[in-house]
Design a protein around this motif. Sequence first.
Motif, PDB file in Angstrom:
ATOM      1  N   HIS A   3      -1.117 -25.900  68.880  1.00 56.92           N
ATOM      2  CA  HIS A   3      -1.531 -25.913  70.278  1.00 56.92           C
ATOM      3  C   HIS A   3      -3.047 -25.950  70.399  1.00 56.92           C
ATOM      4  N   THR A   4      -3.726 -26.367  69.332  1.00 60.52           N
ATOM      5  CA  THR A   4      -5.175 -26.471  69.320  1.00 60.52           C
ATOM      6  C   THR A   4      -5.566 -27.927  69.551  1.00 60.52           C
ATOM      7  N   PRO A   5      -6.361 -28.214  70.570  1.00 61.91           N
ATOM      8  CA  PRO A   5      -6.797 -29.594  70.797  1.00 61.91           C
ATOM      9  C   PRO A   5      -7.613 -30.119  69.613  1.00 61.91           C
ATOM     10  N   VAL A   6      -7.526 -31.405  69.389  1.00 60.07           N
ATOM     11  CA  VAL A   6      -8.270 -32.049  68.306  1.00 60.07           C
ATOM     12  C   VAL A   6      -9.157 -33.118  68.912  1.00 60.07           C
ATOM     13  N   ILE A   7     -10.439 -33.052  68.598  1.00 62.96           N
ATOM     14  CA  ILE A   7     -11.390 -34.092  68.990  1.00 62.96           C
ATOM     15  C   ILE A   7     -12.096 -34.538  67.723  1.00 62.96           C
ATOM     16  N   THR A   8     -12.019 -35.816  67.420  1.00 63.62           N
ATOM     17  CA  THR A   8     -12.709 -36.382  66.274  1.00 63.62           C
ATOM     18  C   THR A   8     -13.675 -37.431  66.806  1.00 63.62           C
ATOM     19  N   ARG A   9     -14.929 -37.163  66.669  1.00 62.72           N
ATOM     20  CA  ARG A   9     -15.965 -38.066  67.180  1.00 62.72           C
ATOM     21  C   ARG A   9     -16.257 -39.182  66.176  1.00 62.72           C
ATOM     22  N   SER A  10     -16.848 -40.244  66.682  1.00 64.99           N
ATOM     23  CA  SER A  10     -17.241 -41.365  65.837  1.00 64.99           C
ATOM     24  C   SER A  10     -18.077 -40.852  64.663  1.00 64.99           C
ATOM     25  N   GLY A  11     -17.724 -41.286  63.467  1.00 66.60           N
ATOM     26  CA  GLY A  11     -18.444 -40.855  62.280  1.00 66.60           C
ATOM     27  C   GLY A  11     -17.929 -39.561  61.683  1.00 66.60           C
ATOM     28  N   GLU A  12     -16.987 -38.900  62.358  1.00 72.69           N
ATOM     29  CA  GLU A  12     -16.400 -37.667  61.834  1.00 72.69           C
ATOM     30  C   GLU A  12     -15.029 -37.973  61.249  1.00 72.69           C
ATOM     31  N   GLY A  13     -14.438 -36.970  60.626  1.00 70.21           N
ATOM     32  CA  GLY A  13     -13.110 -37.114  60.034  1.00 70.21           C
ATOM     33  C   GLY A  13     -13.218 -37.326  58.537  1.00 70.21           C
ATOM     34  N   LEU A  15     -13.106 -38.898  55.148  1.00 68.53           N
ATOM     35  CA  LEU A  15     -13.253 -40.304  54.788  1.00 68.53           C
ATOM     36  C   LEU A  15     -12.896 -40.483  53.320  1.00 68.53           C
ATOM     37  N   LEU A  16     -11.967 -41.402  53.047  1.00 70.38           N
ATOM     38  CA  LEU A  16     -11.541 -41.691  51.684  1.00 70.38           C
ATOM     39  C   LEU A  16     -11.811 -43.151  51.369  1.00 70.38           C
ATOM     40  N   ASP A  17     -12.105 -43.427  50.090  1.00 70.97           N
ATOM     41  CA  ASP A  17     -12.266 -44.803  49.618  1.00 70.97           C
ATOM     42  C   ASP A  17     -11.140 -45.060  48.637  1.00 70.97           C
ATOM     43  N   ILE A  18     -10.170 -45.848  49.076  1.00 77.78           N
ATOM     44  CA  ILE A  18      -8.994 -46.109  48.264  1.00 77.78           C
ATOM     45  C   ILE A  18      -9.039 -47.553  47.787  1.00 77.78           C
ATOM     46  N   LEU A  19      -9.577 -47.727  46.578  1.00 76.31           N
ATOM     47  CA  LEU A  19      -9.698 -49.048  45.964  1.00 76.31           C
ATOM     48  C   LEU A  19     -10.365 -50.050  46.906  1.00 76.31           C
ATOM     49  N   GLY A  20     -11.464 -49.649  47.529  1.00 73.23           N
ATOM     50  CA  GLY A  20     -12.226 -50.529  48.402  1.00 73.23           C
ATOM     51  C   GLY A  20     -11.804 -50.516  49.852  1.00 73.23           C
ATOM     52  N   THR A  21     -10.722 -49.818  50.156  1.00 72.94           N
ATOM     53  CA  THR A  21     -10.255 -49.687  51.533  1.00 72.94           C
ATOM     54  C   THR A  21     -10.713 -48.336  52.061  1.00 72.94           C
ATOM     55  N   ARG A  22     -11.477 -48.351  53.158  1.00 67.94           N
ATOM     56  CA  ARG A  22     -11.978 -47.095  53.716  1.00 67.94           C
ATOM     57  C   ARG A  22     -10.963 -46.530  54.702  1.00 67.94           C
ATOM     58  N   THR A  23     -10.566 -45.273  54.491  1.00 66.60           N
ATOM     59  CA  THR A  23      -9.589 -44.607  55.345  1.00 66.60           C
ATOM     60  C   THR A  23     -10.230 -43.355  55.933  1.00 66.60           C
ATOM     61  N   ARG A  24     -10.237 -43.274  57.266  1.00 69.05           N
ATOM     62  CA  ARG A  24     -10.801 -42.117  57.960  1.00 69.05           C
ATOM     63  C   ARG A  24      -9.701 -41.453  58.761  1.00 69.05           C
ATOM     64  N   PHE A  25      -9.488 -40.162  58.510  1.00 66.61           N
ATOM     65  CA  PHE A  25      -8.463 -39.429  59.243  1.00 66.61           C
ATOM     66  C   PHE A  25      -8.997 -38.984  60.589  1.00 66.61           C
ATOM     67  N   LEU A  26      -8.358 -39.456  61.653  1.00 62.42           N
ATOM     68  CA  LEU A  26      -8.726 -39.071  63.015  1.00 62.42           C
ATOM     69  C   LEU A  26      -8.006 -37.788  63.411  1.00 62.42           C
ATOM     70  N   ALA A  35       3.656 -32.985  61.965  1.00 64.14           N
ATOM     71  CA  ALA A  35       4.459 -33.852  62.832  1.00 64.14           C
ATOM     72  C   ALA A  35       4.026 -35.312  62.719  1.00 64.14           C
ATOM     73  N   TRP A  36       2.717 -35.554  62.647  1.00 62.66           N
ATOM     74  CA  TRP A  36       2.196 -36.919  62.558  1.00 62.66           C
ATOM     75  C   TRP A  36       0.735 -36.864  62.129  1.00 62.66           C
ATOM     76  N   SER A  37       0.193 -38.018  61.727  1.00 61.31           N
ATOM     77  CA  SER A  37      -1.236 -38.144  61.463  1.00 61.31           C
ATOM     78  C   SER A  37      -1.692 -39.517  61.936  1.00 61.31           C
ATOM     79  N   LEU A  38      -3.004 -39.646  62.113  1.00 61.93           N
ATOM     80  CA  LEU A  38      -3.588 -40.879  62.621  1.00 61.93           C
ATOM     81  C   LEU A  38      -4.810 -41.214  61.785  1.00 61.93           C
ATOM     82  N   MET A  39      -4.873 -42.465  61.320  1.00 61.22           N
ATOM     83  CA  MET A  39      -5.959 -42.923  60.457  1.00 61.22           C
ATOM     84  C   MET A  39      -6.579 -44.196  61.008  1.00 61.22           C
ATOM     85  N   GLU A  40      -7.853 -44.367  60.746  1.00 62.45           N
ATOM     86  CA  GLU A  40      -8.533 -45.639  60.983  1.00 62.45           C
ATOM     87  C   GLU A  40      -8.818 -46.216  59.606  1.00 62.45           C
ATOM     88  N   VAL A  41      -8.316 -47.418  59.352  1.00 59.73           N
ATOM     89  CA  VAL A  41      -8.454 -48.044  58.037  1.00 59.73           C
ATOM     90  C   VAL A  41      -9.285 -49.316  58.186  1.00 59.73           C
TER      91      VAL A  41
END
Length: 157
Positions: A3-13, A15-26, A35-41
Amino acid sequence: MSHTPVITRSGEGALLDILGTRTRFLCSAEQTDNAWSLMEVTLPKHSGAPPHAHPWGEAYYVVAGEVGFLVDGKPQRLAAGDFLFAPANTEHAFEGLSEEPARVIIFDAPAHAGGFFREVDQHVKAMPDDLGKMLEIGARHGVRFSPPADAQGAPRP
């Protein structure tokens, strides 16, 4: 669920480098009680994930560029603004197709991708040298990789 709000600002979260693919967890699994997760790849041209399946669903929204998908053996080309949902246990693959890196938002439910991606980021540095490590990590997290396309005759994304 948390029940805690989540705010992830640009440049936060995380960050993983998976064989040249950048993955940022929002929003991570830990923030949603798994329950779920959200990523920007960010997918440079020809980077992505080989054919695989897992027991959770994933949704993909292409924000920029073009991405080739292979879903149950059928190639799909998605561009900015396009959406794809792969239900649990659906074989799928994807790779960046555009000259400029593509950006994709990936939603997984229930959340399982984070643990897999964190382990791959830590232990898999070069393919095919680290293929054994990738397969072991996948097995621990329920990710089943398919044989390479040339071995099964299926088209690549």
